[in-house]
Scaffold this motif. Structure first.
Motif, PDB file in Angstrom:
ATOM      1  N   GLN A 176       0.831  -1.210   0.000  1.00 56.75           N
ATOM      2  CA  GLN A 176       0.000   0.000   0.000  1.00 56.75           C
ATOM      3  C   GLN A 176       0.867   1.262   0.000  1.00 56.75           C
ATOM      4  O   GLN A 176       0.591   2.218  -0.735  1.00 56.75           O
ATOM      5  N   ARG A 177       1.907   1.267   0.812  1.00 57.66           N
ATOM      6  CA  ARG A 177       2.797   2.431   0.866  1.00 57.66           C
ATOM      7  C   ARG A 177       3.509   2.629  -0.464  1.00 57.66           C
ATOM      8  O   ARG A 177       3.650   3.767  -0.942  1.00 57.66           O
ATOM      9  N   PHE A 178       3.931   1.531  -1.087  1.00 53.35           N
ATOM     10  CA  PHE A 178       4.598   1.631  -2.377  1.00 53.35           C
ATOM     11  C   PHE A 178       3.642   2.147  -3.450  1.00 53.35           C
ATOM     12  O   PHE A 178       4.009   3.008  -4.266  1.00 53.35           O
ATOM     13  N   ALA A 179       2.412   1.642  -3.464  1.00 51.99           N
ATOM     14  CA  ALA A 179       1.433   2.078  -4.467  1.00 51.99           C
ATOM     15  C   ALA A 179       1.162   3.576  -4.341  1.00 51.99           C
ATOM     16  O   ALA A 179       1.118   4.298  -5.345  1.00 51.99           O
ATOM     17  N   HIS A 180       1.001   4.057  -3.116  1.00 50.17           N
ATOM     18  CA  HIS A 180       0.743   5.481  -2.909  1.00 50.17           C
ATOM     19  C   HIS A 180       1.946   6.324  -3.328  1.00 50.17           C
ATOM     20  O   HIS A 180       1.796   7.345  -4.011  1.00 50.17           O
ATOM     21  N   ALA A 181       3.137   5.906  -2.945  1.00 48.45           N
ATOM     22  CA  ALA A 181       4.341   6.689  -3.261  1.00 48.45           C
ATOM     23  C   ALA A 181       4.628   6.698  -4.760  1.00 48.45           C
ATOM     24  O   ALA A 181       4.976   7.745  -5.321  1.00 48.45           O
ATOM     25  N   SER A 182       4.483   5.554  -5.420  1.00 47.52           N
ATOM     26  CA  SER A 182       4.783   5.503  -6.850  1.00 47.52           C
ATOM     27  C   SER A 182       3.731   6.240  -7.659  1.00 47.52           C
ATOM     28  O   SER A 182       4.056   6.877  -8.677  1.00 47.52           O
ATOM     29  N   ALA A 183       2.462   6.188  -7.246  1.00 49.10           N
ATOM     30  CA  ALA A 183       1.409   6.909  -7.971  1.00 49.10           C
ATOM     31  C   ALA A 183       1.641   8.415  -7.919  1.00 49.10           C
ATOM     32  O   ALA A 183       1.375   9.135  -8.887  1.00 49.10           O
ATOM     33  N   ARG A 184       2.164   8.898  -6.786  1.00 46.32           N
ATOM     34  CA  ARG A 184       2.430  10.334  -6.638  1.00 46.32           C
ATOM     35  C   ARG A 184       3.802  10.731  -7.187  1.00 46.32           C
ATOM     36  O   ARG A 184       4.086  11.923  -7.342  1.00 46.32           O
ATOM     37  N   GLY A 185       4.643   9.728  -7.432  1.00 51.42           N
ATOM     38  CA  GLY A 185       6.013  10.044  -7.851  1.00 51.42           C
ATOM     39  C   GLY A 185       6.789  10.673  -6.712  1.00 51.42           C
ATOM     40  O   GLY A 185       7.668  11.511  -6.931  1.00 51.42           O
ATOM     41  N   ASP A 186       6.464  10.265  -5.481  1.00 52.23           N
ATOM     42  CA  ASP A 186       7.092  10.823  -4.282  1.00 52.23           C
ATOM     43  C   ASP A 186       8.471  10.188  -4.102  1.00 52.23           C
ATOM     44  O   ASP A 186       8.618   9.117  -3.513  1.00 52.23           O
ATOM     45  N   GLU A 187       9.489  10.861  -4.606  1.00 55.45           N
ATOM     46  CA  GLU A 187      10.836  10.307  -4.622  1.00 55.45           C
ATOM     47  C   GLU A 187      11.362  10.020  -3.224  1.00 55.45           C
ATOM     48  O   GLU A 187      11.965   8.967  -2.981  1.00 55.45           O
ATOM     49  N   SER A 188      11.137  10.929  -2.290  1.00 55.50           N
ATOM     50  CA  SER A 188      11.665  10.717  -0.936  1.00 55.50           C
ATOM     51  C   SER A 188      10.968   9.550  -0.250  1.00 55.50           C
ATOM     52  O   SER A 188      11.607   8.755   0.459  1.00 55.50           O
ATOM     53  N   ALA A 189       9.650   9.394  -0.457  1.00 52.45           N
ATOM     54  CA  ALA A 189       8.910   8.282   0.138  1.00 52.45           C
ATOM     55  C   ALA A 189       9.373   6.953  -0.470  1.00 52.45           C
ATOM     56  O   ALA A 189       9.505   5.942   0.236  1.00 52.45           O
ATOM     57  N   LEU A 190       9.638   6.973  -1.763  1.00 53.52           N
ATOM     58  CA  LEU A 190      10.116   5.758  -2.428  1.00 53.52           C
ATOM     59  C   LEU A 190      11.504   5.375  -1.919  1.00 53.52           C
ATOM     60  O   LEU A 190      11.793   4.203  -1.684  1.00 53.52           O
ATOM     61  N   GLY A 222      13.990   5.608  -7.500  1.00 53.47           N
ATOM     62  CA  GLY A 222      13.199   6.739  -7.027  1.00 53.47           C
ATOM     63  C   GLY A 222      12.987   7.751  -8.135  1.00 53.47           C
ATOM     64  O   GLY A 222      11.871   8.253  -8.338  1.00 53.47           O
ATOM     65  N   LEU A 223      14.048   8.053  -8.881  1.00 50.82           N
ATOM     66  CA  LEU A 223      13.950   8.987 -10.000  1.00 50.82           C
ATOM     67  C   LEU A 223      13.079   8.408 -11.111  1.00 50.82           C
ATOM     68  O   LEU A 223      12.287   9.127 -11.737  1.00 50.82           O
ATOM     69  N   PHE A 224      13.211   7.100 -11.354  1.00 42.55           N
ATOM     70  CA  PHE A 224      12.424   6.442 -12.396  1.00 42.55           C
ATOM     71  C   PHE A 224      10.928   6.594 -12.120  1.00 42.55           C
ATOM     72  O   PHE A 224      10.148   6.959 -13.008  1.00 42.55           O
ATOM     73  N   TYR A 225      10.514   6.320 -10.894  1.00 44.97           N
ATOM     74  CA  TYR A 225       9.092   6.409 -10.578  1.00 44.97           C
ATOM     75  C   TYR A 225       8.607   7.862 -10.540  1.00 44.97           C
ATOM     76  O   TYR A 225       7.438   8.136 -10.823  1.00 44.97           O
ATOM     77  N   LYS A 226       9.493   8.769 -10.227  1.00 47.26           N
ATOM     78  CA  LYS A 226       9.134  10.184 -10.284  1.00 47.26           C
ATOM     79  C   LYS A 226       8.836  10.581 -11.729  1.00 47.26           C
ATOM     80  O   LYS A 226       7.828  11.260 -12.010  1.00 47.26           O
ATOM     81  N   CYS A 227       9.677  10.134 -12.645  1.00 48.54           N
ATOM     82  CA  CYS A 227       9.466  10.422 -14.072  1.00 48.54           C
ATOM     83  C   CYS A 227       8.231   9.707 -14.603  1.00 48.54           C
ATOM     84  O   CYS A 227       7.492  10.244 -15.431  1.00 48.54           O
ATOM     85  N   LEU A 228       8.002   8.481 -14.101  1.00 44.24           N
ATOM     86  CA  LEU A 228       6.842   7.712 -14.546  1.00 44.24           C
ATOM     87  C   LEU A 228       5.545   8.403 -14.132  1.00 44.24           C
ATOM     88  O   LEU A 228       4.571   8.432 -14.900  1.00 44.24           O
ATOM     89  N   ALA A 229       5.517   8.966 -12.923  1.00 42.63           N
ATOM     90  CA  ALA A 229       4.326   9.676 -12.458  1.00 42.63           C
ATOM     91  C   ALA A 229       4.060  10.888 -13.341  1.00 42.63           C
ATOM     92  O   ALA A 229       2.900  11.217 -13.647  1.00 42.63           O
ATOM     93  N   ARG A 230       5.109  11.568 -13.778  1.00 45.66           N
ATOM     94  CA  ARG A 230       4.942  12.712 -14.678  1.00 45.66           C
ATOM     95  C   ARG A 230       4.392  12.260 -16.025  1.00 45.66           C
ATOM     96  O   ARG A 230       3.574  12.948 -16.642  1.00 45.66           O
ATOM     97  N   LEU A 231       4.856  11.092 -16.491  1.00 45.90           N
ATOM     98  CA  LEU A 231       4.387  10.558 -17.767  1.00 45.90           C
ATOM     99  C   LEU A 231       2.889  10.265 -17.713  1.00 45.90           C
ATOM    100  O   LEU A 231       2.165  10.483 -18.692  1.00 45.90           O
ATOM    101  N   TYR A 232       2.427   9.785 -16.547  1.00 43.27           N
ATOM    102  CA  TYR A 232       1.013   9.452 -16.387  1.00 43.27           C
ATOM    103  C   TYR A 232       0.176  10.636 -15.914  1.00 43.27           C
ATOM    104  O   TYR A 232      -1.027  10.499 -15.705  1.00 43.27           O
ATOM    105  N   ASP A 233       0.796  11.787 -15.741  1.00 40.01           N
ATOM    106  CA  ASP A 233       0.077  12.960 -15.241  1.00 40.01           C
ATOM    107  C   ASP A 233      -1.097  13.292 -16.161  1.00 40.01           C
ATOM    108  O   ASP A 233      -0.952  13.351 -17.382  1.00 40.01           O
ATOM    109  N   GLY A 234      -2.260  13.489 -15.565  1.00 41.22           N
ATOM    110  CA  GLY A 234      -3.450  13.802 -16.344  1.00 41.22           C
ATOM    111  C   GLY A 234      -4.247  12.567 -16.726  1.00 41.22           C
ATOM    112  O   GLY A 234      -5.365  12.675 -17.245  1.00 41.22           O
ATOM    113  N   GLN A 235      -3.678  11.387 -16.481  1.00 36.25           N
ATOM    114  CA  GLN A 235      -4.376  10.136 -16.771  1.00 36.25           C
ATOM    115  C   GLN A 235      -4.871   9.524 -15.462  1.00 36.25           C
ATOM    116  O   GLN A 235      -4.320   9.779 -14.394  1.00 36.25           O
ATOM    117  N   THR A 236      -5.911   8.731 -15.557  1.00 36.69           N
ATOM    118  CA  THR A 236      -6.477   8.091 -14.376  1.00 36.69           C
ATOM    119  C   THR A 236      -5.749   6.782 -14.106  1.00 36.69           C
ATOM    120  O   THR A 236      -5.868   5.827 -14.867  1.00 36.69           O
TER     121      THR A 236
END
Length: 301
Positions: A176-190, A222-236
């Protein structure tokens, strides 16, 4: 139902477990079982003293042949090849009895280091608890040769498949913590969740975006998931829980469509590996009833 069909049906879960662990592919395992059924149906069963041993031998030999073919085919595979995940709505009680840790994508990926004969000997011995005499008969090799195959397999896998005792609640909390952090692209949490040597592997089959090689290191991931969240920005994007190879994993959806299946291994505190299946050919084989987002499995992000 006649006796041959009854015998085969009763043994089918165990035979599938052998075929799937050998090949890492549900489709290949199903084909092997179909072939085994035909051979069983045509065999002179008056000469078969122990059906389980006979069928396990047939399935193992067919799996070795299929694995040899697959190795040649995978030489041209684009990017990383990962085992096809088994996604279920609930854990299979039979899987729970069959060494679930040795059903994980991480473990099956490690088995790719072995030759087909090493893989067969190792699995029959370590996962299915057969003795060397039984394996010798199944593989048509001496017991000394089988012992050597198992020894070489263990040496190849040594220190690469760590076992951690993690409670179900700790596993759920970390997912659950990973899903929340990766969805937000929260680098420090990741970064707080990832082991410093964490490894990310993904399989896109050359058909969708995926890393061509594993990524290693908390900083890179951490950087990868931050970039991935930006890629999905605006999508559900949504995450849901499901049973992946006998243990809880994550399904990620993009605009309501299944985007990937994820398996995460950890020591209870830090994530060690992340295996991501994005190949649409492998995702297409997941039961639609299982892969739909349900109110009981969807994670609120």
């Amino acid at each position: 139902m006649n006796a041959p069909a009854t015998s085969f049906t009763a043994l089918r879960p165990r035979l599938f477990a052998v075929a799937y662990r050998m090949t890492g592919m549900r489709a290949d395992a199903e084909d092997i079982l179909q072939d085994a059924w035909l051979r069983w149906h045509e065999a002179d069963r008056s000469q078969i003293q122990i059906p389980e041993a006979w069928l396990t031998t047939v399935v193992t030999r067919l799996a070795i042949d299929r694995l040899r073919e697959a190795r040649r085919e995978r030489a041209d595979y684009i990017g990383q090849w990962l085992p096809e995940p088994l996604v279920e709505a609930a854990p299979d009680p039979l899987q729970q009895l069959e060494h679930v840790g040795e059903l994980s994508l991480a473990f099956l990926a490690l088995l790719e280091k072995l030759t087909p004969w090493e893989r067969a000997a190792f699995l029959l011995r370590e996962s299915f608890d057969l003795d060397y005499a039984e394996i010798s008969g199944m593989l048509g090799k001496t017991q000394a040769a089988v012992r050597q195959l198992v020894h070489r397999a263990k040496a190849r896998l040594q220190d690469q498949s760590p076992r951690f005792e993690v409670t179900p609640q700790a596993h759920l909390d970390l997912l659950q913590r990973f899903a929340h952090a990766s969805a937000r692209g929260d680098e420090s949490a990741l970064m707080a969740l990832l082991d410093e040597n964490a490894i990310y592997s993904s399989d896109g089959g050359g058909k969708v975006m995926a890393t061509l090689r594993p990524l290693q290191g908390a900083g890179r991931l951490g950087l990868f998931y931050k970039c991935l969240a930006r890629l999905y920005d605006g999508q559900t994007v949504h995450y849901a829980l499901a049973w992946v190879n006998g243990q809880l994993g994550l399904l990620r959806y993009n605009e309501g469509k299944l985007d990937c299946v994820m398996e995460i291994t950890h020591d209870g505190e830090r994530i060690r590996t992340i295996h991501v299946m994005r190949n649409p050919d492998k995702l297409a084989l997941i039961d639609p009833a299982v892969s739909q987002i349900g109110p009981d499995t969807r994670l609120v992000l």
